[in-house]
Design an enzyme around this catalytic site. Structure first.
Site, PDB file in Angstrom:
ATOM      1  N   ARG A   1       0.818  -1.226   0.000  1.00 15.20           N
ATOM      2  CA  ARG A   1       0.000   0.000   0.000  1.00 15.20           C
ATOM      3  C   ARG A   1       0.849   1.273   0.000  1.00 15.20           C
ATOM      4  O   ARG A   1       0.519   2.254   0.679  1.00 15.20           O
ATOM      5  CB  ARG A   1      -0.962   0.012   1.202  1.00 15.20           C
ATOM      6  CG  ARG A   1      -1.896  -1.165   1.239  1.00 15.20           C
ATOM      7  CD  ARG A   1      -2.885  -1.221   0.082  1.00 15.20           C
ATOM      8  NE  ARG A   1      -3.591  -2.484   0.120  1.00 15.20           N
ATOM      9  CZ  ARG A   1      -3.233  -3.545  -0.623  1.00 15.20           C
ATOM     10  NH1 ARG A   1      -2.237  -3.480  -1.496  1.00 15.20           N
ATOM     11  NH2 ARG A   1      -3.908  -4.666  -0.518  1.00 15.20           N
TER      12      ARG A   1
ATOM     13  N   SER B   1     -10.339  -0.570   4.043  1.00 14.94           N
ATOM     14  CA  SER B   1      -9.571  -0.919   5.247  1.00 14.94           C
ATOM     15  C   SER B   1      -8.942   0.315   5.870  1.00 14.94           C
ATOM     16  O   SER B   1      -8.248   1.072   5.197  1.00 14.94           O
ATOM     17  CB  SER B   1      -8.464  -1.918   4.891  1.00 14.94           C
ATOM     18  OG  SER B   1      -9.057  -3.121   4.473  1.00 14.94           O
TER      19      SER B   1
ATOM     20  N   GLU C   1      -3.877   2.661   7.107  1.00 17.79           N
ATOM     21  CA  GLU C   1      -3.668   2.610   5.664  1.00 17.79           C
ATOM     22  C   GLU C   1      -4.256   3.885   5.029  1.00 17.79           C
ATOM     23  O   GLU C   1      -3.820   4.351   3.985  1.00 17.79           O
ATOM     24  CB  GLU C   1      -4.379   1.362   5.125  1.00 17.79           C
ATOM     25  CG  GLU C   1      -4.335   1.216   3.619  1.00 17.79           C
ATOM     26  CD  GLU C   1      -4.944  -0.104   3.151  1.00 17.79           C
ATOM     27  OE1 GLU C   1      -4.777  -1.133   3.851  1.00 17.79           O
ATOM     28  OE2 GLU C   1      -5.593  -0.105   2.092  1.00 17.79           O
TER      29      GLU C   1
HETATM   30  C1  LIG Z   1     -15.370  -0.124  -0.126  1.00 14.44           C
HETATM   31  C2  LIG Z   1     -13.880   0.027  -0.326  1.00 14.44           C
HETATM   32  C3  LIG Z   1     -13.114  -1.095  -0.568  1.00 14.44           C
HETATM   33  C4  LIG Z   1     -11.724  -0.965  -0.762  1.00 14.44           C
HETATM   34  N1  LIG Z   1     -10.995  -2.094  -1.003  1.00 14.44           N
HETATM   35  C5  LIG Z   1      -9.676  -1.971  -1.250  1.00 14.44           C
HETATM   36  C6  LIG Z   1      -8.887  -3.136  -1.555  1.00 14.44           C
HETATM   37  O1  LIG Z   1      -9.371  -4.257  -1.621  1.00 14.44           O
HETATM   38  N2  LIG Z   1      -7.576  -2.974  -1.791  1.00 14.44           N
HETATM   39  C7  LIG Z   1      -6.965  -1.732  -1.750  1.00 14.44           C
HETATM   40  O2  LIG Z   1      -5.755  -1.636  -1.995  1.00 14.44           O
HETATM   41  N3  LIG Z   1      -7.681  -0.623  -1.445  1.00 14.44           N
HETATM   42  C8  LIG Z   1      -8.998  -0.707  -1.208  1.00 14.44           C
HETATM   43  N4  LIG Z   1      -9.741   0.412  -0.909  1.00 14.44           N
HETATM   44  C9  LIG Z   1      -9.033   1.718  -0.764  1.00 14.44           C
HETATM   45  C10 LIG Z   1      -8.916   2.547  -2.051  1.00 14.44           C
HETATM   46  O3  LIG Z   1      -9.961   2.245  -2.972  1.00 14.44           O
HETATM   47  C11 LIG Z   1      -7.553   2.367  -2.740  1.00 14.44           C
HETATM   48  O4  LIG Z   1      -6.501   2.780  -1.887  1.00 14.44           O
HETATM   49  C12 LIG Z   1      -7.455   3.170  -4.051  1.00 14.44           C
HETATM   50  O5  LIG Z   1      -6.259   2.852  -4.692  1.00 14.44           O
HETATM   51  C13 LIG Z   1      -7.501   4.683  -3.811  1.00 14.44           C
HETATM   52  O6  LIG Z   1      -7.722   5.304  -5.072  1.00 14.44           O
HETATM   53  P1  LIG Z   1      -8.392   6.739  -5.140  1.00 14.44           P
HETATM   54  O7  LIG Z   1      -8.426   7.166  -6.553  1.00 14.44           O
HETATM   55  O8  LIG Z   1      -9.698   6.729  -4.438  1.00 14.44           O
HETATM   56  O9  LIG Z   1      -7.331   7.606  -4.350  1.00 14.44           O
HETATM   57  P2  LIG Z   1      -7.632   8.740  -3.260  1.00 14.44           P
HETATM   58  O10 LIG Z   1      -8.286   8.143  -2.070  1.00 14.44           O
HETATM   59  O11 LIG Z   1      -8.291   9.887  -3.917  1.00 14.44           O
HETATM   60  O12 LIG Z   1      -6.136   9.105  -2.872  1.00 14.44           O
HETATM   61  C14 LIG Z   1      -5.293   8.158  -2.231  1.00 14.44           C
HETATM   62  C15 LIG Z   1      -3.854   8.620  -2.394  1.00 14.44           C
HETATM   63  O13 LIG Z   1      -3.503   8.563  -3.764  1.00 14.44           O
HETATM   64  C16 LIG Z   1      -3.128   9.841  -4.244  1.00 14.44           C
HETATM   65  N5  LIG Z   1      -3.641   9.992  -5.622  1.00 14.44           N
HETATM   66  C17 LIG Z   1      -4.909   9.854  -6.068  1.00 14.44           C
HETATM   67  N6  LIG Z   1      -4.962  10.041  -7.399  1.00 14.44           N
HETATM   68  C18 LIG Z   1      -3.702  10.322  -7.804  1.00 14.44           C
HETATM   69  C19 LIG Z   1      -3.093  10.614  -9.072  1.00 14.44           C
HETATM   70  N7  LIG Z   1      -3.783  10.681 -10.224  1.00 14.44           N
HETATM   71  N8  LIG Z   1      -1.759  10.841  -9.101  1.00 14.44           N
HETATM   72  C20 LIG Z   1      -1.019  10.784  -7.961  1.00 14.44           C
HETATM   73  N9  LIG Z   1      -1.522  10.513  -6.744  1.00 14.44           N
HETATM   74  C21 LIG Z   1      -2.859  10.280  -6.673  1.00 14.44           C
HETATM   75  C22 LIG Z   1      -3.741  10.840  -3.266  1.00 14.44           C
HETATM   76  O14 LIG Z   1      -3.028  12.058  -3.228  1.00 14.44           O
HETATM   77  C23 LIG Z   1      -3.675  10.081  -1.974  1.00 14.44           C
HETATM   78  O15 LIG Z   1      -2.417  10.204  -1.370  1.00 14.44           O
HETATM   79  C24 LIG Z   1     -11.115   0.327  -0.710  1.00 14.44           C
HETATM   80  C25 LIG Z   1     -11.912   1.461  -0.469  1.00 14.44           C
HETATM   81  C26 LIG Z   1     -13.284   1.313  -0.289  1.00 14.44           C
HETATM   82  C27 LIG Z   1     -14.117   2.552  -0.069  1.00 14.44           C
END
Ligand SMILES: Cc1cc2nc3c(=O)[nH]c(=O)nc-3n(C[C@H](O)[C@H](O)[C@H](O)COP(=O)(O)OP(=O)(O)OC[C@H]3O[C@@H](n4cnc5c(N)ncnc54)[C@H](O)[C@@H]3O)c2cc1C
Length: 320
Positions: free
Chosen positions: A188, A236, A306
């Site tokens: 992560r 998580s 996380e």
């Molecule tokens: C119901 C649910 C289930 C989930 N299950 C999982 C799972 O099974 N496995 C898992 O790993 N995660 C899981 N997650 C967490 C999450 O979906 C992941 O961490 C995902 O990768 C975050 O992506 P995001 O676009 O929402 O990023 P954000 O939450 O918007 O940002 C997260 C981080 O990434 C950075 N970021 C976002 N976009 C960019 C970009 N374009 N360039 C550079 N940095 C960027 C942000 O600055 C921040 O630091 C879950 C979340 C939910 C709500």
């Protein structure tokens, strides 16, 4: 919120150059799956590379605090809000192209939602990305977080990502390809800095029967519905400690259903915390701290979040 002279001047600069893309006093609550958090001083929605270059030039002139958000599915944004610039990708960054079928390669913009990526690849008979259907983030967020599930992680399927550093020194600001090994993806995490924007990524996929790929997608969706709650959460909350699961430790400490204000530990999955109607970011943060304290007392294990916690009073993990 106190908006400094520098920030007001950045907002003016962006409004002049990208009038339709810039919003003053947007709300964090609209940018994350927790749907909590305070005001954002300046929000810019960037629809293409030229606009991103304009944002980078303005950021370099004004040096604001910066946060790039994807789907906000791993972010807890503070009630105090963010006195800086929040950048959201959309438009051209939602493009998805099959580059070659054999050996398979697919290129996706940084704003492509992971479930869309999973379903489109499966429908095209390209296997390997099915696990993304259960992760409600974006491609950029998946690269930054090395998102994973169902036995796979981004590091196993990513070939390279294009990254533009909003505060870099390259002239003009340019998205440059970085090989997956250069990104140092781990559990992560990656080595991407808060000013670095993932504009696109290339994934390795394998040709397969579309019906077989879609069946795997459907099975993952079924599993998620059975084991994880819906509603307002960010997946998580804590990383799994080596050889164990944070959910198991929280459940063993008897903390399912524990509540602080409008935030509650899910009965369905103990490592998911729900924000109910009226919850504040402070409620979620206090619940995180209380669970950490009680699990440490019961088991001796210090759980590590996380979640990326961002905002003026929140230590700004993930922001600059
Ligand atoms: C119901 C649910 C289930 C989930 N299950 C999982 C799972 O099974 N496995 C898992 O790993 N995660 C899981 N997650 C967490 C999450 O979906 C992941 O961490 C995902 O990768 C975050 O992506 P995001 O676009 O929402 O990023 P954000 O939450 O918007 O940002 C997260 C981080 O990434 C950075 N970021 C976002 N976009 C960019 C970009 N374009 N360039 C550079 N940095 C960027 C942000 O600055 C921040 O630091 C879950 C979340 C939910 C709500």
């Amino acid at each position: 919120m106190n908006v400094s002279a520098d920030l007001a001047s950045l907002a003016g600069d962006l409004r002049d150059r990208l009038p339709d893309a810039t919003t003053g006093n947007a709300s964090f609550a609209d940018l994350s799956t927790y749907r909590v958090g305070g005001p954002v001083a300046v929000l810019v929605r960037v629809r293409g590379v030229d606009a991103l270059v304009t944002v980078a030039e303005a950021a370099r002139r004004h040096q604001p605090r910066l946060l790039v958000t994807g789907r906000g599915s791993n972010l807890l944004m503070s009630d105090a809000g963010f006195s800086g610039l929040v950048v959201v990708l959309e438009g051209d960054f939602e493009a998805l192209d099959v580059l070659e079928r054999s050996p398979g390669a697919l290129r996706a913009g940084g704003a492509v939602p992971l479930p869309v990526l999973a379903r489109r690849a499966a429908a095209a008979g390209l296997s390997g990305l099915e696990f993304y259907v259960g992760i409600p983030g974006s491609v950029g967020g998946a690269v930054r977080m090395n998102a994973g599930g169902h036995g796979r992680e981004t590091v196993e399927v990513l070939r390279r990502a294009w990254v533009l550093d909003l505060l870099g020194e390259d002239e003009p600001p340019t998205a440059r390809a970085r090989d997956v090994t250069e990104l140092e993806l781990g559990y992560r995490r990656s080595n991407l800095q808060p000013s670095e924007v993932v504009t696109a990524a290339e994934f390795a996929v394998s040709p397969d029967d579309a019906a077989a790929c879609e069946a795997r997608v459907a099975e993952i969706v079924r599993w998620r519905r059975e084991h994880q709650p819906g509603g307002q959460n960010a997946g998580s909350v804590f990383r799994n400690p080596p050889g164990d699961s944070a959910g198991r430790l929280i459940e063993a400490a008897g903390l399912k259903g524990l509540r602080v204000g409008g935030a509650v530990v899910s009965e369905k999955h103990a490592n998911f915390f729900q924000a109910e109607a009226g919850a504040t970011a402070r409620d979620v943060l206090d619940l995180v701290a209380e669970v950490q304290r009680r699990v440490a007392k019961a088991t001796g294990v210090e759980l590590v979040p996380e979640l990326h916690v961002v905002g003026d009073d929140a230590g700004d993990q993930g922001a600059r």
